[in-house]
Design a protein around this motif. Structure first.
Motif, mmCIF file in Angstrom:
data_model
loop_
_atom_site.group_PDB
_atom_site.id
_atom_site.type_symbol
_atom_site.label_atom_id
_atom_site.label_comp_id
_atom_site.label_asym_id
_atom_site.label_seq_id
_atom_site.Cartn_x
_atom_site.Cartn_y
_atom_site.Cartn_z
ATOM 1 N N ASN A 148 1.794 6.181 -7.367
ATOM 2 C CA ASN A 148 0.764 7.062 -7.908
ATOM 3 C C ASN A 148 1.256 8.499 -8.085
ATOM 4 O O ASN A 148 0.608 9.303 -8.775
ATOM 5 N N GLN A 149 2.377 8.856 -7.412
ATOM 6 C CA GLN A 149 2.931 10.210 -7.540
ATOM 7 C C GLN A 149 3.991 10.283 -8.630
ATOM 8 O O GLN A 149 4.567 11.338 -8.889
ATOM 9 N N TYR B 58 2.323 1.726 -3.416
ATOM 10 C CA TYR B 58 1.327 2.265 -4.352
ATOM 11 C C TYR B 58 1.195 3.782 -4.203
ATOM 12 O O TYR B 58 0.996 4.516 -5.175
ATOM 13 N N GLN B 59 1.287 4.273 -2.961
ATOM 14 C CA GLN B 59 1.190 5.714 -2.737
ATOM 15 C C GLN B 59 2.335 6.455 -3.440
ATOM 16 O O GLN B 59 2.140 7.515 -4.040
ATOM 17 N N GLU C 202 0.835 -1.204 0.000
ATOM 18 C CA GLU C 202 0.000 0.000 0.000
ATOM 19 C C GLU C 202 0.870 1.254 0.000
ATOM 20 O O GLU C 202 0.572 2.250 -0.680
ATOM 21 N N GLN D 130 2.958 6.318 -14.436
ATOM 22 C CA GLN D 130 1.915 5.281 -14.366
ATOM 23 C C GLN D 130 2.485 3.882 -14.580
ATOM 24 O O GLN D 130 1.985 2.901 -14.037
ATOM 25 N N VAL E 156 3.293 2.056 -11.418
ATOM 26 C CA VAL E 156 2.145 1.436 -10.730
ATOM 27 C C VAL E 156 1.982 -0.009 -11.199
ATOM 28 O O VAL E 156 1.785 -0.926 -10.398
#
Length: 530
Positions: free
Chosen positions: A435-436, A431-432, A428, A439, A442
């Motif tokens: 996402n910044q 993923y944070q 998790e 793509q 990800v």
């Protein structure tokens, strides 16, 4: 006595349709009349009283007396046959094929369920009389389904080239079958009982219907069991108006076709034909087909015009035989019946038929799933306790049971769920970050998460496999025990013949124990320790 409660719904041995029926799901309620509770029989009695002709009772009793003419019957059975003439007498019925030496063990379970329900109803409704009935499927013609039984993992087989209604088959060739079975039985009082029963039934009666009647009568005559053969001219004459309707209107096809969409989420048991009748004569039983204005007898050169076939029906009603769609209607027309007791497969096709009964103004019977049981020896019961098992465990699928036992035997938990959840939380955070950024990162994180979760699953499987090797001896004992009680990972009652149980424990012990233990309205498996 085991205290485990194994409901039919939780046993894993019944279809979704039967489970939903037992759970009284709303979508199935239009397909049956009343659910089998002791209280609902009061309403069933009242309805059947209103629409069962008194004249049919006399014809029925007279036909039964003729069918029993050459048989020695008990006072209880004779009383029940005579009682059928009275308006306060009703039947509880089961049916079964003419399997050689009864076929699977559940033959006994069906009949004992009927007998016990009659006793329960008599206690609840003492002003009425209830007669247990076994309907012999004498008009069936699938000989391959009935010409054998299993004994000690061996198939005892009747070799015969025969066609037509099985009840009419002569018993030639069964002396040879008896000789084989007799050798396999060995010595002892129980072996002699079975040897004598088989010999008298199958070598001293001329046809399979009489042989089966003798056998069922010997087993259950003291319980007042009434055995009926539907291949009977006088009984067929009662049914002839419904046969005429089938020939002229094909009502059953139309009505059952209306019902099938209501069962779309289940596997439909049987599909109706345009005419659900066979034509039988001597060793012939073939479908009646309507083509180009004529009634043809399938696979023959026989053909009838409408007037000719109706004349044939008037003169020879016994030549018209209902198929699986119409046989239940025939049964309910000639019997003052309240309830049909059958297996899951039977109840599945009965649930297709209510609309046709309503169309014909015939009361639809209560449908009751027969009792089911697992029979174990005291030694096996002790082994269950020694292995720290219970009966709910033994009903599990074998791989599920083995995995469950490994979980309990292992010194550590063979479940990586906590590790998987911890891994997901770590991702998790990744993923944070992803996402910044780009793509594509990800996607890379997702692929890595999937790979690592898959790796944990593989480690879990390898650990389970390693633990199975360590505990192989106990697992082998558990598997061997389950295979004894559930041969072929199926229900014992579908594989074993009653003779195998009787050989070990004796007929009196077996029948009396089953009668004492079976509760027809319980919807629970019965575990019987002998």
């Amino acid at each position: 006595m085991p205290s485990d409660c194994i409901t039919y719904q939780n046993s894993g041995y019944f279809s979704k349709l039967i489970v939903d029926y037992l759970d009284q799901k709303e979508n199935l309620k239009p397909l049956y009349n009343r659910f089998p509770t002791i209280e609902n029989f009061k309403l069933q009695i009242a309805e059947k009283e209103q629409n069962f002709p008194v004249s049919n009772r006399t014809i029925l009793a007279d036909a039964l007396q003729k069918q029993y003419a050459n048989f020695k019957i008990s006072d209880a059975t004779a009383t029940n046959v005579e009682a059928l003439k009275s308006e306060n007498t009703f039947t509880i019925t089961t049916g079964h094929q003419l399997n050689l030496f009864t076929g699977p063990l559940y033959f006994l379970y069906k009949i004992i369920s009927v007998i016990n329900l009659c006793k329960d109803l008599k206690k609840q409704y003492p002003n009425y009389h209830f007669v247990p009935v076994y309907w012999m499927a004498t008009e069936d013609h699938d000989f391959e389904e009935i010409n054998y039984f299993n004994f000690k993992s061996k198939k005892i087989h009747w070799e015969k080239d025969a066609k037509g209604p099985v009840g009419r088959f002569d018993t030639k060739g069964l002396q040879e079958v008896f000789d084989v079975f007799s050798l396999d039985l060995g010595l002892g009082e129980n072996a002699n009982y079975l040897r004598n029963l088989f010999e008298k039934a199958y070598t001293q009666h001329e046809n399979l219907a009489d042989a089966t009647r003798y056998l069922a009568n010997e087993l259950f005559k003291e319980d007042g069991l009434v055995i009926i053969d539907g291949d009977d001219s006088s009984l067929k004459r009662i049914f002839s108006p419904y046969v005429k309707d089938e020939l002229e209107q094909q009502s059953s096809f139309t009505q059952v076709e209306k019902t099938i969409p209501l069962l779309k989420e289940y596997n439909v048991q049987v599909n109706p034909r345009e005419i659900n009748l066979f034509y039988i004569h001597d060793n012939l039983r073939e479908r009646i087909v309507f083509e180009n204005g004529h009634y043809l007898i399938n696979n023959t050169g026989l053909s009838f015009s409408k007037s000719e076939i109706l004349t044939e029906l008037e003169n020879y009603p016994e030549r018209f035989s209902p198929n699986v769609i119409l046989r239940p209607l025939y049964q309910e027309v000639i019997l003052p019946n309240l309830c049909y007791i059958g297996g899951g497969g039977e109840l599945a096709y009965w649930l297709e038929l209510k609309s046709n009964f309503e169309h014909q103004n015939v009361t639809f019977p209560i449908l009751l799933l027969r009792n089911s049981a697992v029979i174990a020896t005291e030694k096996q019961n002790q082994k269950i306790a020694k292995l720290n098992l219970n009966w709910n465990d033994l009903f599990l699928k074998q791989e599920v049971l083995k995995n469950k036992e490994i979980q309990s035997l292992s010194q550590f938990t063979i479940d990586f769920t906590p590790q998987k959840e911890h891994l997901k939380k770590q991702f998790e955070a990744l993923y944070q970050i992803a996402n910044q950024t780009d793509q594509s990162f990800v996607g890379a994180v997702a692929a890595q998460e999937k790979k690592q979760l898959k790796g944990l699953e593989n480690l879990e499987k390898r650990l389970l496999k390693a633990e199975k090797r360590i505990h192989q001896e106990k697992l082998s004992q558990i598997v061997a025990l389950q295979n004894q009680l559930f041969p072929g990972q199926s229900l014992q009652e579908r594989k074993l013949n009653f003779s195998e149980i009787v050989l070990e424990f004796g007929i009196t012990t077996v029948l009396n124990t089953l009668k004492a233990r079976f509760n027809p309205l319980s919807n629970e498996f019965t575990v019987v320790i002998l």
